[in-house]
Design a protein around this motif. Structure first.
Motif, PDB file in Angstrom:
ATOM      1  N   LEU A 199       5.512  -4.168   8.520  1.00  0.00           N
ATOM      2  CA  LEU A 199       4.232  -3.486   8.406  1.00  0.00           C
ATOM      3  C   LEU A 199       4.400  -2.158   7.685  1.00  0.00           C
ATOM      4  CD1 LEU A 199       1.215  -3.224   8.997  1.00  0.00           C
ATOM      5  CD2 LEU A 199       1.820  -2.242  11.227  1.00  0.00           C
ATOM      6  N   ARG A 200       5.484  -1.452   7.961  1.00  0.00           N
ATOM      7  CA  ARG A 200       5.744  -0.163   7.321  1.00  0.00           C
ATOM      8  C   ARG A 200       7.175  -0.108   6.809  1.00  0.00           C
ATOM      9  NH1 ARG A 200       2.049   1.319  11.336  1.00  0.00           N
ATOM     10  NH2 ARG A 200       0.413   2.751  10.614  1.00  0.00           N
ATOM     11  N   LEU A 201       7.347   0.587   5.683  1.00  0.00           N
ATOM     12  CA  LEU A 201       8.669   0.803   5.116  1.00  0.00           C
ATOM     13  C   LEU A 201       8.826   2.287   4.800  1.00  0.00           C
ATOM     14  CD1 LEU A 201      11.341  -0.404   3.984  1.00  0.00           C
ATOM     15  CD2 LEU A 201      10.193  -0.487   1.743  1.00  0.00           C
ATOM     16  N   PRO A 202       9.558   3.050   5.650  1.00  0.00           N
ATOM     17  CA  PRO A 202       9.800   4.466   5.358  1.00  0.00           C
ATOM     18  C   PRO A 202      10.877   4.589   4.284  1.00  0.00           C
ATOM     19  CG  PRO A 202      10.914   3.840   7.395  1.00  0.00           C
ATOM     20  CD  PRO A 202      10.145   2.626   6.935  1.00  0.00           C
ATOM     21  N   LEU A 203      10.624   5.427   3.282  1.00  0.00           N
ATOM     22  CA  LEU A 203      11.583   5.614   2.199  1.00  0.00           C
ATOM     23  C   LEU A 203      11.838   7.108   2.016  1.00  0.00           C
ATOM     24  CD1 LEU A 203      10.284   2.973  -0.397  1.00  0.00           C
ATOM     25  CD2 LEU A 203      12.305   2.812   1.074  1.00  0.00           C
ATOM     26  N   GLY A 204      13.020   7.520   2.389  1.00  0.00           N
ATOM     27  CA  GLY A 204      13.391   8.929   2.293  1.00  0.00           C
ATOM     28  C   GLY A 204      13.857   9.462   3.629  1.00  0.00           C
ATOM     29  N   THR A 249       2.189  15.295   9.834  1.00  0.00           N
ATOM     30  CA  THR A 249       1.353  16.250   9.103  1.00  0.00           C
ATOM     31  C   THR A 249       2.137  17.489   8.687  1.00  0.00           C
ATOM     32  OG1 THR A 249       0.637  17.399  11.121  1.00  0.00           O
ATOM     33  CG2 THR A 249      -0.700  15.528  10.381  1.00  0.00           C
ATOM     34  N   TYR A 250       1.619  18.116   7.624  1.00  0.00           N
ATOM     35  CA  TYR A 250       2.191  19.358   7.109  1.00  0.00           C
ATOM     36  C   TYR A 250       1.048  20.328   6.819  1.00  0.00           C
ATOM     37  CZ  TYR A 250       5.911  15.965   6.207  1.00  0.00           C
ATOM     38  OH  TYR A 250       6.842  14.958   6.340  1.00  0.00           O
ATOM     39  N   PRO A 251       1.201  21.599   7.135  1.00  0.00           N
ATOM     40  CA  PRO A 251       0.126  22.566   6.894  1.00  0.00           C
ATOM     41  C   PRO A 251      -0.302  22.591   5.430  1.00  0.00           C
ATOM     42  CG  PRO A 251       1.826  23.535   8.293  1.00  0.00           C
ATOM     43  CD  PRO A 251       2.377  22.234   7.790  1.00  0.00           C
ATOM     44  N   ASP A 254      10.953  12.992   9.874  1.00  0.00           N
ATOM     45  CA  ASP A 254       9.694  13.637  10.246  1.00  0.00           C
ATOM     46  C   ASP A 254       8.786  12.695  11.031  1.00  0.00           C
ATOM     47  OD1 ASP A 254      10.680  15.791   8.915  1.00  0.00           O
ATOM     48  OD2 ASP A 254       9.237  15.746   7.265  1.00  0.00           O
ATOM     49  N   ILE A 255       8.713  11.436  10.598  1.00  0.00           N
ATOM     50  CA  ILE A 255       7.867  10.487  11.334  1.00  0.00           C
ATOM     51  C   ILE A 255       8.451  10.207  12.701  1.00  0.00           C
ATOM     52  CG2 ILE A 255       7.082   8.083  11.402  1.00  0.00           C
ATOM     53  CD1 ILE A 255       6.561   8.217   8.447  1.00  0.00           C
ATOM     54  N   ARG A 256       9.764  10.086  12.791  1.00  0.00           N
ATOM     55  CA  ARG A 256      10.381   9.833  14.105  1.00  0.00           C
ATOM     56  C   ARG A 256      10.105  10.989  15.062  1.00  0.00           C
ATOM     57  NH1 ARG A 256      14.554   9.826  17.617  1.00  0.00           N
ATOM     58  NH2 ARG A 256      15.253   7.763  18.345  1.00  0.00           N
ATOM     59  N   ALA A 257      10.234  12.213  14.570  1.00  0.00           N
ATOM     60  CA  ALA A 257       9.963  13.382  15.409  1.00  0.00           C
ATOM     61  C   ALA A 257       8.502  13.401  15.841  1.00  0.00           C
ATOM     62  CB  ALA A 257      10.317  14.659  14.659  1.00  0.00           C
ATOM     63  N   GLN A 274       0.852  -1.181   0.000  1.00  0.00           N
ATOM     64  CA  GLN A 274       0.000   0.000   0.000  1.00  0.00           C
ATOM     65  C   GLN A 274       0.892   1.237   0.000  1.00  0.00           C
ATOM     66  OE1 GLN A 274      -3.508   0.614  -0.036  1.00  0.00           O
ATOM     67  NE2 GLN A 274      -2.659   2.661  -0.365  1.00  0.00           N
ATOM     68  N   VAL A 275       0.868   1.992  -1.091  1.00  0.00           N
ATOM     69  CA  VAL A 275       1.685   3.199  -1.159  1.00  0.00           C
ATOM     70  C   VAL A 275       0.977   4.298  -0.371  1.00  0.00           C
ATOM     71  CG1 VAL A 275       2.741   4.927  -2.646  1.00  0.00           C
ATOM     72  CG2 VAL A 275       2.650   2.529  -3.379  1.00  0.00           C
ATOM     73  N   SER A 276       1.641   4.748   0.673  1.00  0.00           N
ATOM     74  CA  SER A 276       1.132   5.842   1.489  1.00  0.00           C
ATOM     75  C   SER A 276       2.113   7.009   1.337  1.00  0.00           C
ATOM     76  CB  SER A 276       0.976   5.389   2.944  1.00  0.00           C
ATOM     77  OG  SER A 276       0.477   6.441   3.751  1.00  0.00           O
ATOM     78  N   THR A 277       2.568   7.558   2.416  1.00  0.00           N
ATOM     79  CA  THR A 277       3.449   8.729   2.383  1.00  0.00           C
ATOM     80  C   THR A 277       3.918   9.005   3.806  1.00  0.00           C
ATOM     81  OG1 THR A 277       3.425  11.151   2.102  1.00  0.00           O
ATOM     82  CG2 THR A 277       1.353  10.123   2.573  1.00  0.00           C
ATOM     83  N   ALA A 278       4.926   9.869   3.922  1.00  0.00           N
ATOM     84  CA  ALA A 278       5.291  10.337   5.256  1.00  0.00           C
ATOM     85  C   ALA A 278       4.079  10.949   5.936  1.00  0.00           C
ATOM     86  CB  ALA A 278       6.414  11.368   5.163  1.00  0.00           C
ATOM     87  N   GLY A 279       3.200  11.540   5.119  1.00  0.00           N
ATOM     88  CA  GLY A 279       1.988  12.169   5.625  1.00  0.00           C
ATOM     89  C   GLY A 279       0.940  11.192   6.088  1.00  0.00           C
ATOM     90  N   GLY A 280       1.285   9.917   6.173  1.00  0.00           N
ATOM     91  CA  GLY A 280       0.390   8.942   6.775  1.00  0.00           C
ATOM     92  C   GLY A 280       0.615   8.791   8.264  1.00  0.00           C
TER      93      GLY A 280
END
Length: 284
Positions: free
Chosen positions: A239-244, A141-143, A250-253, A132-138
Motif C-alpha cells: 500500500l505504501r513505499l517509503p523512499l528515503g 508534518t513540517y512547519p 520521520d514517519i516512524r517517529a 500515487q506519488v506522495s511524500t513523507a509529508g503525507g
C-alpha cells in the motif's frame, strides 16, 4: 517484455527521470505535461515509443479526455503514475487563497481526476496498477507546509480507500513516499511574503533553512526513480513505499507518537460507549 506507462508531470523531477529510464530500457511511455515541447529531445530519440499530450490535471474534463486518448491509441496501459504536483511553503496565515486553491486542486483533486479517469479502462482490461506519488509529508508534518500536507494527507486517505475498492478487479495501488530530494522541487516551491510574527517560530526556522540552502536533501532522485520501476518489475504491491532515510525515520517517529497518544485515551474512548453495547463487549 515491454510495459506501457502513463505518467503525469513529466517535464522535470521524478516524472522526467522515470520517462527517460523507461524509454531507455524499451518500454512505452504516455507522458503528460503542461508543455509537451519540453520532451522534444526524447521524442527525437525514441520516436513513437513516446506518446505525449498536454494535460492540466486540475481540469477533470481534460484529464478524462487525455487518459481516454492514451488508452485508445496505445491499447492496454500497465501502470498509471500520478506524479504532477505543486508545492507551497507558507505559514497558515501567510498563504494566499489562490495558493491554497492551487495546491489542493493540483495535488488532491488533480490526482483524483486522473485516477477516476483511468479506472474504467483498467477495469475493462482486467489488470493494471497505480503509483500515487506522495511524500513523507503525507503521514508526518513540517512547519510551513500546512497546505501541502492538507493535499498529501488527503490524497493518501483517498488512495487507501481506492486500493481496497479496486482490489477485486485485479488493480493495485501503491502510495510512493519520497523524502527530501534535489529534483528542482525546492526551486519551484511557491512562497508567500513572510510575516515578521513568524520569524522566531518553527515556520520561520524552516524558511531560513530553505533560503540559505541548509535544508537537508539526503536522497538520490535517480535511485528513487529506479526504486519505483523495480517495485513494478517485482510484482509486489504494498500500500505504501517509503523512499528515503528521512521518510522512514520521520514517519516512524510520527506513527509511534500518534499511537502512544491514541492509546493514552483508551479509557476515555470506551467510557462513552452505551451501556448496552459495553455490556456486550464485556461478555466477549
Amino acid at each position: 517484455m515491454t510495459s506501457t506507462w502513463f505518467i503525469t508531470g513529466t517535464s522535470s523531477g521524478f516524472g522526467r527521470l522515470l520517462t527517460e529510464r523507461l524509454l531507455a530500457r524499451g518500454d512505452r511511455v504516455a507522458a503528460t505535461l503542461r508543455r509537451p515541447e519540453a520532451l522534444d529531445d526524447l521524442r527525437a530519440e525514441y520516436g513513437d515509443r513516446l506518446w505525449t499530450a498536454r494535460l492540466d490535471v486540475t481540469d477533470p474534463a481534460q484529464a478524462e479526455r487525455v487518459v481516454g486518448d492514451a488508452f485508445a491509441e496505445l491499447g492496454e496501459i500497465d501502470v498509471i503514475v500520478n506524479n504532477a504536483g505543486y508545492g507551497v511553503f507558507a505559514s497558515v496565515e501567510e498563504a494566499t487563497d489562490e495558493q491554497i486553491r492551487r495546491v489542493i486542486d493540483t495535488n488532491l483533486l488533480g490526482s483524483i481526476h486522473v485516477i477516476r479517469a483511468a479506472l474504467p479502462h483498467l477495469r475493462a482490461q482486467g489488470h493494471g496498477r497505480i503509483l500515487q506519488v506522495s511524500t513523507a509529508g503525507g503521514q508526518t508534518t513540517y512547519p510551513g507546509f500546512g497546505y501541502y500536507h492538507a493535499s498529501k494527507w488527503g490524497i493518501e486517505g483517498f488512495c487507501e480507500t481506492v486500493a481496497r475498492e479496486i482490489a477485486p478487479f485485479g488493480i493495485t495501488l501503491t502510495i510512493v513516499e519520497p523524502g527530501a530530494t534535489p529534483t528542482g522541487f525546492g526551486a519551484s516551491l511557491d512562497t508567500a511574503p513572510p510575516m515578521p510574527e513568524y520569524a522566531a517560530t518553527p515556520a520561520g526556522e524552516v524558511r531560513k533553512a530553505l533560503t540559505d540552502s541548509t535544508f537537508v536533501l539526503p536522497n538520490d532522485p535517480e535511485r528513487i526513480a529506479q526504486a519505483m520501476i523495480d517495485l513494478v518489475d517485482s510484482g509486489a504491491a504494498p500500500l505504501r513505499l517509503p523512499l528515503g532515510s528521512d521518510t522512514y525515520d520521520d514517519i516512524r517517529a510520527s506513527l509511534t507518537a500518534r499511537l502512544a497518544e491514541h492509546d493514552a485515551h483508551r479509557n476515555t474512548a470506551y467510557a462513552v460507549v452505551s451501556e448496552e453495547i459495553s455490556g456486550t463487549q464485556e461478555q466477549r
